[in-house]
Write a protein that holds these residues in place. Structure first.
Motif, PDB file in Angstrom:
ATOM      1  N   GLY A  14       0.841  -1.122  -0.072  1.00 57.45           N
ATOM      2  CA  GLY A  14      -0.031  -0.166  -0.086  1.00 57.45           C
ATOM      3  C   GLY A  14       0.849   1.380  -0.222  1.00 57.45           C
ATOM      4  O   GLY A  14       0.338   2.285  -0.398  1.00 57.45           O
ATOM      5  N   ASP A  15       2.179   1.177   0.405  1.00 60.24           N
ATOM      6  CA  ASP A  15       3.031   2.508   0.477  1.00 60.24           C
ATOM      7  C   ASP A  15       3.643   2.595  -0.877  1.00 60.24           C
ATOM      8  O   ASP A  15       4.567   3.409  -0.851  1.00 60.24           O
ATOM      9  CB  ASP A  15       3.946   2.273   1.862  1.00 60.24           C
ATOM     10  N   GLY A  16       3.730   1.569  -1.781  1.00 58.57           N
ATOM     11  CA  GLY A  16       4.250   1.706  -3.082  1.00 58.57           C
ATOM     12  C   GLY A  16       5.455   1.079  -3.185  1.00 58.57           C
ATOM     13  O   GLY A  16       6.139   0.899  -4.143  1.00 58.57           O
ATOM     14  N   GLU A  17       5.887   0.459  -2.387  1.00 57.22           N
ATOM     15  CA  GLU A  17       7.040  -0.618  -2.027  1.00 57.22           C
ATOM     16  C   GLU A  17       6.968  -1.571  -2.925  1.00 57.22           C
ATOM     17  O   GLU A  17       5.915  -2.478  -3.028  1.00 57.22           O
ATOM     18  CB  GLU A  17       7.624  -0.814  -0.614  1.00 57.22           C
ATOM     19  N   VAL A  18       8.012  -2.002  -3.950  1.00 58.15           N
ATOM     20  CA  VAL A  18       7.893  -2.967  -4.788  1.00 58.15           C
ATOM     21  C   VAL A  18       8.463  -4.247  -4.143  1.00 58.15           C
ATOM     22  O   VAL A  18       9.355  -4.339  -3.307  1.00 58.15           O
ATOM     23  CB  VAL A  18       8.731  -2.867  -5.970  1.00 58.15           C
ATOM     24  N   ARG A  19       7.481  -5.373  -4.103  1.00 66.18           N
ATOM     25  CA  ARG A  19       7.876  -6.638  -3.643  1.00 66.18           C
ATOM     26  C   ARG A  19       8.174  -7.682  -4.729  1.00 66.18           C
ATOM     27  O   ARG A  19       8.151  -7.219  -5.979  1.00 66.18           O
ATOM     28  CB  ARG A  19       6.487  -7.223  -2.851  1.00 66.18           C
ATOM     29  N   TYR A  20       9.071  -8.584  -4.267  1.00 66.42           N
ATOM     30  CA  TYR A  20       9.495  -9.592  -5.282  1.00 66.42           C
ATOM     31  C   TYR A  20       8.857 -10.951  -5.215  1.00 66.42           C
ATOM     32  O   TYR A  20       8.439 -11.313  -4.153  1.00 66.42           O
ATOM     33  CB  TYR A  20      10.994  -9.592  -4.982  1.00 66.42           C
ATOM     34  N   ARG A  21       8.753 -11.575  -6.470  1.00 70.38           N
ATOM     35  CA  ARG A  21       8.403 -13.035  -6.367  1.00 70.38           C
ATOM     36  C   ARG A  21       9.428 -13.675  -7.172  1.00 70.38           C
ATOM     37  O   ARG A  21      10.148 -13.417  -8.028  1.00 70.38           O
ATOM     38  CB  ARG A  21       6.865 -13.075  -7.116  1.00 70.38           C
ATOM     39  N   MET A  22       9.555 -14.978  -6.765  1.00 68.55           N
ATOM     40  CA  MET A  22      10.382 -15.833  -7.474  1.00 68.55           C
ATOM     41  C   MET A  22      10.075 -16.264  -8.845  1.00 68.55           C
ATOM     42  O   MET A  22       9.159 -16.562  -9.326  1.00 68.55           O
ATOM     43  CB  MET A  22      10.472 -17.277  -6.782  1.00 68.55           C
ATOM     44  N   LEU A  23      11.132 -15.963  -9.942  1.00 72.09           N
ATOM     45  CA  LEU A  23      11.196 -16.063 -11.295  1.00 72.09           C
ATOM     46  C   LEU A  23      10.591 -17.670 -11.562  1.00 72.09           C
ATOM     47  O   LEU A  23       9.968 -17.938 -12.402  1.00 72.09           O
ATOM     48  CB  LEU A  23      12.277 -15.698 -11.957  1.00 72.09           C
ATOM     49  N   TYR A  24      11.393 -18.409 -10.703  1.00 72.22           N
ATOM     50  CA  TYR A  24      11.205 -19.931 -10.979  1.00 72.22           C
ATOM     51  C   TYR A  24      10.481 -20.649  -9.759  1.00 72.22           C
ATOM     52  O   TYR A  24      10.845 -21.877  -9.576  1.00 72.22           O
ATOM     53  CB  TYR A  24      12.469 -20.820 -11.254  1.00 72.22           C
ATOM     54  N   GLU A  25       9.679 -20.018  -9.167  1.00 69.98           N
ATOM     55  CA  GLU A  25       8.630 -20.571  -8.194  1.00 69.98           C
ATOM     56  C   GLU A  25       7.964 -21.680  -8.554  1.00 69.98           C
ATOM     57  O   GLU A  25       7.312 -21.554  -9.689  1.00 69.98           O
ATOM     58  CB  GLU A  25       8.083 -19.485  -7.580  1.00 69.98           C
ATOM     59  N   SER A  26       8.105 -22.739  -8.035  1.00 73.02           N
ATOM     60  CA  SER A  26       7.023 -23.934  -8.255  1.00 73.02           C
ATOM     61  C   SER A  26       5.648 -23.553  -8.053  1.00 73.02           C
ATOM     62  O   SER A  26       5.056 -22.720  -7.095  1.00 73.02           O
ATOM     63  CB  SER A  26       7.568 -25.071  -7.486  1.00 73.02           C
ATOM     64  N   ALA A  27       4.679 -23.943  -8.935  1.00 70.10           N
ATOM     65  CA  ALA A  27       3.308 -23.753  -8.841  1.00 70.10           C
ATOM     66  C   ALA A  27       2.506 -24.505  -7.811  1.00 70.10           C
ATOM     67  O   ALA A  27       3.159 -25.453  -7.697  1.00 70.10           O
ATOM     68  CB  ALA A  27       2.471 -23.839 -10.363  1.00 70.10           C
ATOM     69  N   ASP A  28       1.617 -23.890  -6.999  1.00 70.38           N
ATOM     70  CA  ASP A  28       1.058 -24.493  -6.125  1.00 70.38           C
ATOM     71  C   ASP A  28      -0.059 -25.392  -6.884  1.00 70.38           C
ATOM     72  O   ASP A  28      -0.461 -25.394  -7.933  1.00 70.38           O
ATOM     73  CB  ASP A  28       0.127 -23.561  -5.114  1.00 70.38           C
ATOM     74  N   LYS A  29      -0.436 -26.431  -6.038  1.00 71.60           N
ATOM     75  CA  LYS A  29      -1.441 -27.651  -6.629  1.00 71.60           C
ATOM     76  C   LYS A  29      -2.707 -26.879  -6.825  1.00 71.60           C
ATOM     77  O   LYS A  29      -3.118 -26.075  -6.063  1.00 71.60           O
ATOM     78  CB  LYS A  29      -1.538 -28.557  -5.673  1.00 71.60           C
ATOM     79  N   VAL A  30      -3.287 -27.194  -7.926  1.00 67.62           N
ATOM     80  CA  VAL A  30      -4.813 -26.494  -8.156  1.00 67.62           C
ATOM     81  C   VAL A  30      -5.795 -27.485  -7.873  1.00 67.62           C
ATOM     82  O   VAL A  30      -5.917 -28.717  -8.433  1.00 67.62           O
ATOM     83  CB  VAL A  30      -4.878 -26.056  -9.747  1.00 67.62           C
TER      84      VAL A  30
END
Length: 473
Positions: A14-30
């Motif tokens: 909410g304060d505009g800070e950029v978060r990061y996510r893993m480029l090769y993060e494994s997908a969760d089970k659907v």
């Protein structure tokens, strides 16, 4: 900062800070919720006939052979009442081009309905999900079962799921290899442990591939492996029918009681129940707009309509529609692009059908003698030597005759072996000599036609034009 992370603007705080996510993060089970509805029934009516055809066609015989058999060692492809050879490869190329144009036309008209209703990856994935539901229960039960510690109940339920998966995968592999090996021979040879090692390998390979793709890969195939998802946007236009969320009607989202005046509260028709997400086989939220992962399966439409029925709202918050219809209320079905695809597709299908229907099961190829001498003189005659290559593509053996047709008034004589008997699928090359009296020749060369005909069936005939060469006049 790790190189395996990328900035995600959509995930800003909410304060505009950029978060990061893993480029090769494994997908969760659907976990897909079971739903009933119009498009679920359509998928059943389209999928079951295709599955029945795939599994049972190899078991039917036509005139003493397998109805659909791709006999690679013999280089014969038996497709119902017709037999094709390597020389008919252009028909396969033609058929693939027709399929491509058909896909383009359907995509321009109805989006990715092929992916959602008839793609093998989708059909087999749905079968595997059905097995999960039978053994482990619906979505919430499966989530609880996976989160629970291992027990006898969990082992039995999981074991039952994987047993059905393996059974479906093995039946799939058996049917596929049976199209090439011969399904009856394959079953007998596997049961008696006499199958060729290559057959055993391919049955095992396709069993594993089906088990892995439909059991574990699932939406990953549609998202990352299938090229169709990447170029579908080229075929879409503003009038293409696809699954859309009506944001004007649905926003602002929010929960509410059934009979409350939600309009007075500034809410739209969407109650934010997330059922459209829970039923999606590729794990997207259609409310975020058009996404390349969407396979237009219509499950979110069925889920949303069922919720609208419970709330007493009008159906169609999520529906098959077009961008133009969402904005203007109208869809232009009669557009040049679609007519162009339809015209080309119709013309190609008509030409292909004509080629197959008029295709002769006899093929003759005539080659002139490659020796240094273009012609021979013998007892006042001019002789040319040819090699006639006869391909009997029919399913029955035939005895063939060879004749020559040419310029009116010329007395052609032909020397060849007396009997040319070919088994079904046999190719035979025979040398022949065509003679014309020297005093009849008026030009140095002229065209002649070599005619190959079955003695027992005059309709089996092929003509090949070549050149007869004599001395300069």
């Amino acid at each position: 900062m790790s190189d395996n992370r990328i900035p995600s603007i959509e995930e800003q705080d909410g304060d505009g800070e950029v978060r990061y996510r893993m480029l090769y993060e494994s997908a969760d089970k659907v976990y897909i919720r079971h739903i009933r509805g119009v498009y679920t029934r359509i998928r059943k009516y389209t999928g079951l006939p295709l599955l029945a055809a795939y599994f049972f066609i190899p078991w039917f015989n036509i005139e003493g052979r397998q109805a659909l058999h791709f006999d690679l060692p013999e280089r014969q492809f038996h497709i119902f009442w017709a037999t094709f050879g390597p020389q008919d490869g252009f028909l396969l190329a033609w058929l693939l081009i027709i399929a491509a144009f058909g896909l383009f036309a359907v995509t321009t008209w109805l989006g990715r309905v092929w992916c959602g209703f008839t793609c093998p990856q989708t059909v087999w994935t749905m079968m595997f999900i059905w097995a999960e539901r039978v053994c482990e229960g619906d979505r919430n039960q499966r989530i609880k079962l996976d989160a629970a510690p291992w027990s006898v109940n969990k082992v039995l339920r999981k074991g039952g799921t994987h047993a059905i998966w393996v059974l479906i995968a093995f039946a799939t592999a058996l049917a596929f290899v049976g199209y090439f090996y011969g399904i009856r021979d394959l079953v007998v040879d596997l049961a008696s442990f006499e199958a060729h090692p290559q057959a055993v390998f391919w049955v095992a390979f396709f069993t594993f591939a089906t088990y892995f793709n439909a059991g574990f890969m699932r939406e990953q195939v549609c998202k990352y492996m299938c090229p169709y998802a990447r170029f579908q946007s080229v075929m879409y236009d503003r009038d293409t029918l696809a699954v859309y969320y009506d944001a004007k009607r649905g926003e602002t989202r929010g929960p509410r009681k059934k009979n409350m005046d939600y309009r007075a509260e500034g809410l739209g028709d969407c109650i934010d129940c997330s059922w459209c997400v829970q039923v999606c086989p590729v794990d997207i939220d259609i409310r975020d707009g058009m996404q390349y992962e969407c396979i237009n399966c219509g499950l979110c439409v069925d889920a949303c309509n069922s919720v609208m029925d419970k709330m007493g709202y009008e159906r169609g918050l999520i529906r098959f529609t077009s961008e133009d219809e969402l904005e203007t209320g109208k869809t232009n079905y009669l557009r040049p692009r679609l007519f162009g695809y339809a015209f080309v597709l119709t013309a190609m299908v008509a030409l292909f059908t004509h080629q197959v229907v008029t295709r002769s099961p006899i093929e003759a190829e005539v080659l002139r003698d490659r020796g240094a001498r273009l012609f021979r003189e013998y007892r006042g005659d001019i002789q040319n030597v040819y090699t006639v290559k006869i391909n009997n593509m029919d399913r029955d053996p035939h005895e063939f005759s060879i004749a020559v047709e040419g310029v009116a008034g010329y007395d052609y004589s032909l020397r060849r072996p007396r009997d040319i008997y070919l088994e079904a699928g046999e190719i035979f090359a025979v040398p022949i000599r065509v003679s014309v009296p020297k005093d009849q020749l008026k030009t140095a060369k002229h065209n002649i036609v070599i005619v190959v005909q079955a003695e027992d069936d005059p309709e089996l005939i092929d003509r090949h034009q070549t050149v007869f060469i004599g001395p300069k006049q």
